[in-house]
Design a protein around this motif. Structure first.
Motif, PDB file in Angstrom:
ATOM      1  N   MET A   1      15.589  56.891   2.563  1.00  0.00           N
ATOM      2  CA  MET A   1      16.738  56.019   2.612  1.00  0.00           C
ATOM      3  C   MET A   1      17.571  56.361   3.851  1.00  0.00           C
ATOM      4  O   MET A   1      17.829  57.528   4.122  1.00  0.00           O
ATOM      5  N   ALA A   2      17.988  55.341   4.562  1.00  0.00           N
ATOM      6  CA  ALA A   2      18.777  55.530   5.777  1.00  0.00           C
ATOM      7  C   ALA A   2      20.175  56.034   5.420  1.00  0.00           C
ATOM      8  O   ALA A   2      20.741  55.627   4.397  1.00  0.00           O
ATOM      9  N   PRO A   3      20.719  56.913   6.245  1.00  0.00           N
ATOM     10  CA  PRO A   3      22.069  57.415   5.964  1.00  0.00           C
ATOM     11  C   PRO A   3      23.095  56.285   6.094  1.00  0.00           C
ATOM     12  O   PRO A   3      22.941  55.371   6.897  1.00  0.00           O
ATOM     13  N   SER A   4      24.135  56.380   5.293  1.00  0.00           N
ATOM     14  CA  SER A   4      25.225  55.409   5.371  1.00  0.00           C
ATOM     15  C   SER A   4      25.987  55.605   6.682  1.00  0.00           C
ATOM     16  O   SER A   4      25.823  56.631   7.363  1.00  0.00           O
ATOM     17  N   ARG A   5      26.814  54.658   7.035  1.00  0.00           N
ATOM     18  CA  ARG A   5      27.621  54.775   8.255  1.00  0.00           C
ATOM     19  C   ARG A   5      28.504  56.022   8.172  1.00  0.00           C
ATOM     20  O   ARG A   5      28.670  56.751   9.136  1.00  0.00           O
ATOM     21  N   ARG A   6      29.049  56.257   7.007  1.00  0.00           N
ATOM     22  CA  ARG A   6      29.898  57.427   6.784  1.00  0.00           C
ATOM     23  C   ARG A   6      29.095  58.720   7.037  1.00  0.00           C
ATOM     24  O   ARG A   6      29.583  59.639   7.688  1.00  0.00           O
ATOM     25  N   GLU A   7      27.872  58.787   6.516  1.00  0.00           N
ATOM     26  CA  GLU A   7      27.015  59.956   6.737  1.00  0.00           C
ATOM     27  C   GLU A   7      26.651  60.105   8.208  1.00  0.00           C
ATOM     28  O   GLU A   7      26.584  61.230   8.722  1.00  0.00           O
ATOM     29  N   GLN A   8      26.420  58.989   8.894  1.00  0.00           N
ATOM     30  CA  GLN A   8      26.136  59.038  10.328  1.00  0.00           C
ATOM     31  C   GLN A   8      27.324  59.614  11.095  1.00  0.00           C
ATOM     32  O   GLN A   8      27.145  60.448  11.987  1.00  0.00           O
ATOM     33  N   ILE A   9      28.514  59.178  10.734  1.00  0.00           N
ATOM     34  CA  ILE A   9      29.722  59.680  11.392  1.00  0.00           C
ATOM     35  C   ILE A   9      29.861  61.179  11.153  1.00  0.00           C
ATOM     36  O   ILE A   9      30.140  61.946  12.087  1.00  0.00           O
ATOM     37  N   LEU A  10      29.652  61.610   9.909  1.00  0.00           N
ATOM     38  CA  LEU A  10      29.753  63.046   9.598  1.00  0.00           C
ATOM     39  C   LEU A  10      28.707  63.850  10.358  1.00  0.00           C
ATOM     40  O   LEU A  10      28.995  64.947  10.845  1.00  0.00           O
ATOM     41  N   GLY A  11      27.495  63.327  10.473  1.00  0.00           N
ATOM     42  CA  GLY A  11      26.445  64.023  11.226  1.00  0.00           C
ATOM     43  C   GLY A  11      26.805  64.162  12.692  1.00  0.00           C
ATOM     44  O   GLY A  11      26.623  65.228  13.298  1.00  0.00           O
ATOM     45  N   THR A  12      27.340  63.101  13.264  1.00  0.00           N
ATOM     46  CA  THR A  12      27.766  63.139  14.668  1.00  0.00           C
ATOM     47  C   THR A  12      28.932  64.108  14.843  1.00  0.00           C
ATOM     48  O   THR A  12      28.944  64.911  15.779  1.00  0.00           O
ATOM     49  N   ALA A  13      29.894  64.039  13.932  1.00  0.00           N
ATOM     50  CA  ALA A  13      31.041  64.948  14.005  1.00  0.00           C
ATOM     51  C   ALA A  13      30.587  66.401  13.889  1.00  0.00           C
ATOM     52  O   ALA A  13      31.085  67.276  14.609  1.00  0.00           O
ATOM     53  N   PRO A  39      39.737  54.489  16.661  1.00  0.00           N
ATOM     54  CA  PRO A  39      40.521  53.944  15.551  1.00  0.00           C
ATOM     55  C   PRO A  39      39.666  53.338  14.433  1.00  0.00           C
ATOM     56  O   PRO A  39      40.062  53.346  13.269  1.00  0.00           O
ATOM     57  N   ALA A  40      38.473  52.860  14.758  1.00  0.00           N
ATOM     58  CA  ALA A  40      37.585  52.306  13.721  1.00  0.00           C
ATOM     59  C   ALA A  40      37.141  53.389  12.733  1.00  0.00           C
ATOM     60  O   ALA A  40      36.793  53.086  11.589  1.00  0.00           O
ATOM     61  N   LEU A  41      37.168  54.644  13.168  1.00  0.00           N
ATOM     62  CA  LEU A  41      36.801  55.743  12.267  1.00  0.00           C
ATOM     63  C   LEU A  41      37.774  55.847  11.095  1.00  0.00           C
ATOM     64  O   LEU A  41      37.401  56.324  10.016  1.00  0.00           O
ATOM     65  N   TYR A  42      39.005  55.397  11.317  1.00  0.00           N
ATOM     66  CA  TYR A  42      40.014  55.497  10.260  1.00  0.00           C
ATOM     67  C   TYR A  42      39.704  54.582   9.077  1.00  0.00           C
ATOM     68  O   TYR A  42      40.306  54.716   8.024  1.00  0.00           O
ATOM     69  N   ARG A  43      38.748  53.682   9.238  1.00  0.00           N
ATOM     70  CA  ARG A  43      38.291  52.893   8.082  1.00  0.00           C
ATOM     71  C   ARG A  43      37.433  53.751   7.159  1.00  0.00           C
ATOM     72  O   ARG A  43      37.260  53.436   5.995  1.00  0.00           O
ATOM     73  N   HIS A  44      36.881  54.816   7.702  1.00  0.00           N
ATOM     74  CA  HIS A  44      36.003  55.694   6.926  1.00  0.00           C
ATOM     75  C   HIS A  44      36.667  57.008   6.532  1.00  0.00           C
ATOM     76  O   HIS A  44      36.338  57.580   5.484  1.00  0.00           O
ATOM     77  N   PHE A  45      37.549  57.506   7.392  1.00  0.00           N
ATOM     78  CA  PHE A  45      38.187  58.816   7.170  1.00  0.00           C
ATOM     79  C   PHE A  45      39.653  58.751   7.586  1.00  0.00           C
ATOM     80  O   PHE A  45      39.995  58.038   8.526  1.00  0.00           O
ATOM     81  N   ALA A  46      40.471  59.537   6.943  1.00  0.00           N
ATOM     82  CA  ALA A  46      41.898  59.586   7.285  1.00  0.00           C
ATOM     83  C   ALA A  46      42.138  60.302   8.616  1.00  0.00           C
ATOM     84  O   ALA A  46      43.197  60.161   9.206  1.00  0.00           O
ATOM     85  N   ALA A  53      36.700  68.275   5.943  1.00  0.00           N
ATOM     86  CA  ALA A  53      36.694  68.552   4.504  1.00  0.00           C
ATOM     87  C   ALA A  53      35.501  67.899   3.829  1.00  0.00           C
ATOM     88  O   ALA A  53      34.778  68.550   3.062  1.00  0.00           O
ATOM     89  N   ASP A  54      35.270  66.614   4.116  1.00  0.00           N
ATOM     90  CA  ASP A  54      34.125  65.926   3.511  1.00  0.00           C
ATOM     91  C   ASP A  54      32.821  66.604   3.896  1.00  0.00           C
ATOM     92  O   ASP A  54      31.900  66.738   3.080  1.00  0.00           O
ATOM     93  N   MET A  55      32.741  67.031   5.138  1.00  0.00           N
ATOM     94  CA  MET A  55      31.531  67.671   5.651  1.00  0.00           C
ATOM     95  C   MET A  55      31.254  68.977   4.904  1.00  0.00           C
ATOM     96  O   MET A  55      30.153  69.193   4.380  1.00  0.00           O
ATOM     97  N   LEU A  56      32.250  69.844   4.832  1.00  0.00           N
ATOM     98  CA  LEU A  56      32.024  71.171   4.255  1.00  0.00           C
ATOM     99  C   LEU A  56      31.994  71.157   2.731  1.00  0.00           C
ATOM    100  O   LEU A  56      31.207  71.899   2.124  1.00  0.00           O
ATOM    101  N   VAL A  57      32.796  70.316   2.094  1.00  0.00           N
ATOM    102  CA  VAL A  57      32.699  70.171   0.639  1.00  0.00           C
ATOM    103  C   VAL A  57      31.339  69.560   0.302  1.00  0.00           C
ATOM    104  O   VAL A  57      30.647  70.007  -0.613  1.00  0.00           O
ATOM    105  N   GLY A  58      30.939  68.560   1.082  1.00  0.00           N
ATOM    106  CA  GLY A  58      29.651  67.894   0.841  1.00  0.00           C
ATOM    107  C   GLY A  58      28.460  68.823   0.952  1.00  0.00           C
ATOM    108  O   GLY A  58      27.559  68.795   0.102  1.00  0.00           O
ATOM    109  N   ILE A  59      28.438  69.673   2.000  1.00  0.00           N
ATOM    110  CA  ILE A  59      27.280  70.567   2.128  1.00  0.00           C
ATOM    111  C   ILE A  59      27.305  71.632   1.039  1.00  0.00           C
ATOM    112  O   ILE A  59      26.252  72.032   0.542  1.00  0.00           O
TER     113      ILE A  59
END
Length: 189
Positions: A1-13, A39-46, A53-59
């Motif tokens: 399954m392809a990663p979601s846009r949010r997961e792609q952003i977290l991977g890049t970050a 600014p478009a990132l703010y649709r996914h993350f604050a 936080a999402d990255m490290l809690v998620g892993i």
């Protein structure tokens, strides 16, 4: 399954944070690397702290859930420990940027996220401690925990030490970890 846009952003970050550090990366840098405006990132993350936080809690959640699943798949104590080791080695070799971010950016986590990560990490450590103590029932909890955390140091060194190819490195790390934690080599009380 392809990663979601949010997961792609977290991977890049994660890649950028590992390369330049949390404070060396802007929201605009992350957006540019993802092909969107900052600014478009703010649709996914604050913001960056929310990404971290999402990255490290998620892993931490992923390590715990998958570690528990693999450990529960067998009743044999040696196989349980090997399954935990194999999982952690696999994760470390596939996600070196996340290992680096976890190591370096802990202090940049907000207190609530830090507490969540710490709680998940302790549960993951306890999964391993239980496996080690099943092999060595006379081993006290503190010593087992110290041994497990020392092995984590070995396994989490892969972003800096994996120089022989992933398959050979995985085999080497698994042998070293099982040797360090096995009932034959771990000193007793």
């Amino acid at each position: 399954m392809a990663p979601s846009r949010r997961e792609q952003i977290l991977g890049t970050a994660a890649e950028l944070f590992a390369e330049r550090g949390f404070h060396g990366v802007s929201v605009h840098d992350i957006g540019a690397a993802c092909g969107i405006s900052g600014p478009a990132l703010y649709r996914h993350f604050a913001g960056k702290h929310a990404m971290l936080a999402d990255m490290l809690v998620g892993i931490s959640q992923r390590l715990l859930v998958e570690g528990h699943r693999r450990a529960a798949a067998t009743d044999d104590p040696v196989r349980t420990l090997r399954a935990l080791i194999r999982w952690h080695v696999e994760f470390a070799l596939e996600h070196p940027a996340l290992i680096v971010v976890q190591e370096r950016e802990w202090t940049n986590l907000q207190p609530q996220a830090r507490d969540a990560v710490r709680s998940l990490q302790l549960a993951y450590i306890d999964e391993w401690v239980g496996a080690v103590r099943t092999l060595r029932p006379g081993l006290d909890r503190a010593r087992a925990r110290a041994a497990v955390q020392a092995v984590f140091g070995l396994l989490n060194s892969t972003p800096h030490s994996a120089r022989i190819g992933p398959d050979r490195m995985a085999e080497l790390l698994e042998q070293m970890a099982i040797g360090a934690l096995s009932h034959d080599s771990l000193p007793g009380p």
